[in-house]
Scaffold this motif. Structure first.
Motif, PDB file in Angstrom:
ATOM      1  N   VAL A  34       0.834  -1.206   0.000  1.00  0.00           N
ATOM      2  CA  VAL A  34       0.000   0.000   0.000  1.00  0.00           C
ATOM      3  C   VAL A  34       0.868   1.254   0.000  1.00  0.00           C
ATOM      4  CG1 VAL A  34      -1.633   1.365   1.372  1.00  0.00           C
ATOM      5  CG2 VAL A  34      -2.016  -1.087   1.053  1.00  0.00           C
ATOM      6  N   LYS A  35       1.921   1.246   0.801  1.00  0.00           N
ATOM      7  CA  LYS A  35       2.822   2.400   0.874  1.00  0.00           C
ATOM      8  C   LYS A  35       3.457   2.699  -0.476  1.00  0.00           C
ATOM      9  CE  LYS A  35       3.347   3.822   5.310  1.00  0.00           C
ATOM     10  NZ  LYS A  35       3.431   5.222   5.778  1.00  0.00           N
ATOM     11  N   SER A  36       3.784   1.648  -1.207  1.00  0.00           N
ATOM     12  CA  SER A  36       4.507   1.842  -2.463  1.00  0.00           C
ATOM     13  C   SER A  36       3.605   2.024  -3.674  1.00  0.00           C
ATOM     14  CB  SER A  36       5.440   0.651  -2.722  1.00  0.00           C
ATOM     15  OG  SER A  36       4.699  -0.548  -2.877  1.00  0.00           O
ATOM     16  N   ALA A  66      -8.575  -3.908   7.704  1.00  0.00           N
ATOM     17  CA  ALA A  66      -7.935  -3.110   8.755  1.00  0.00           C
ATOM     18  C   ALA A  66      -6.463  -2.868   8.417  1.00  0.00           C
ATOM     19  CB  ALA A  66      -8.053  -3.811  10.101  1.00  0.00           C
ATOM     20  N   ALA A  67      -5.802  -3.881   7.848  1.00  0.00           N
ATOM     21  CA  ALA A  67      -4.388  -3.749   7.480  1.00  0.00           C
ATOM     22  C   ALA A  67      -4.224  -2.698   6.381  1.00  0.00           C
ATOM     23  CB  ALA A  67      -3.839  -5.095   7.014  1.00  0.00           C
ATOM     24  N   ILE A  68      -5.126  -2.695   5.405  1.00  0.00           N
ATOM     25  CA  ILE A  68      -5.065  -1.709   4.323  1.00  0.00           C
ATOM     26  C   ILE A  68      -5.313  -0.308   4.871  1.00  0.00           C
ATOM     27  CG2 ILE A  68      -6.184  -0.912   2.196  1.00  0.00           C
ATOM     28  CD1 ILE A  68      -6.753  -3.841   1.531  1.00  0.00           C
ATOM     29  N   SER A  72      -2.612   2.939   4.990  1.00  0.00           N
ATOM     30  CA  SER A  72      -2.864   4.178   4.261  1.00  0.00           C
ATOM     31  C   SER A  72      -3.015   5.379   5.194  1.00  0.00           C
ATOM     32  CB  SER A  72      -4.126   4.040   3.396  1.00  0.00           C
ATOM     33  OG  SER A  72      -5.252   3.696   4.200  1.00  0.00           O
ATOM     34  N   GLY A  73      -2.943   5.136   6.505  1.00  0.00           N
ATOM     35  CA  GLY A  73      -3.088   6.216   7.473  1.00  0.00           C
ATOM     36  C   GLY A  73      -1.808   6.999   7.675  1.00  0.00           C
ATOM     37  N   ARG A  74      -1.961   8.164   8.247  1.00  0.00           N
ATOM     38  CA  ARG A  74      -0.827   9.062   8.451  1.00  0.00           C
ATOM     39  C   ARG A  74       0.184   8.486   9.441  1.00  0.00           C
ATOM     40  NH1 ARG A  74      -2.460  15.094   9.801  1.00  0.00           N
ATOM     41  NH2 ARG A  74      -3.322  14.809   7.703  1.00  0.00           N
TER      42      ARG A  74
END
Length: 240
Positions: A34-36, A66-68, A72-74
């Motif tokens: 998700v980060k990338s 929940a993992a996604i 994607s959270g700050r």
């Protein structure tokens, strides 16, 4: 990690319940993907692969979502993928793949396990030349015409295909390709309506090390301890 190794390890170590550990590993894979590449699996092959592996483990949908969301959270943890090289006892080469938010802690833990087991941590490039990075897909062979599938996948980057077994001794079909062709093979399987049990990259050893049972057990003990470390994602080795 060949079939002979998996059988030997299963014989030596009673299988532990590692579901929680597996969920943690997949959760980190999801976070890194998700980060990338964002939260949409359609445009993010790494995330699509991680979600596929989550389904194979029967990871609950709410845990996946929940993992996604966390990734994607700050305030999401920033995991670094680091591969450590070393030797287990009796000259067996190791590649230890980690995902960590604290490399200092991780390298200390990996070094401690390897050193106490009679091996040593090595510098980058010391053993990596003994491995080839490949895409590896594991399938349930039920209902699959293997000859037909092999011919079909040869046009999409297939390197080799063969039979193997899972942790519980269940039959599996293993497909390997050059890592650069991973996406091509993944799309080809999807076009056939085939959902892999797992879809990952693996470092396949090119020069296997054969050891007598007693020495192999010492190596397996080190590998098993590494696999239980919270920061370790996978361990690759040259033990035949």
């Amino acid at each position: 990690m060949g079939r002979a190794f998996e059988k030997r390890k299963h014989t030596i170590f009673a299988r532990m319940d590692r579901v929680a550990k597996q969920f943690t590993k997949v959760g980190k894979d999801i976070s890194i993907a998700v980060k990338s590449g964002g939260t949409s699996p359609d445009g993010n092959p790494a995330l699509r692969r991680a979600l596929q592996n989550a389904r194979a483990l029967n990871m609950p949908k709410d845990k996946v979502e929940a993992a996604i969301k966390r990734a994607s959270g700050r305030d999401a943890a920033n995991y670094h993928e680091v591969v450590y090289e070393g030797y287990a006892p009796h000259g067996v080469a190791l590649l230890v793949e980690t995902a960590t938010d604290n490399p200092t802690r991780t390298v200390a833990g990996v070094r401690n396990i390897i050193t106490k087991g009679g091996g040593n941590l090595a510098t980058n490039g010391s053993v990596s030349f003994l491995f080839k990075k490949m895409g590896v897909f594991r399938l349930n062979p039920e209902g699959i015409n293997q000859d037909d599938l092999e011919l079909y996948l040869m046009d999409h980057g297939l390197d080799e295909m063969g039979e193997s077994t899972g942790e519980k001794g269940e039959p599996q079909l293993v497909i390997r390709c050059a890592f650069a062709d991973f996406g091509n093979v993944q799309v080809a399987l999807e076009a056939r309506g085939i959902t892999p049990l797992s879809a990952e990259h693996e470092y396949i050893c090119t020069v296997p090390t054969e050891l007598p049972e007693e020495q192999a057990t010492e190596v397996l003990t080190v590998i098993d301890k590494l696999e239980q470390d919270d920061d370790v994602q996978k361990v690759f080795h040259t033990l035949a």
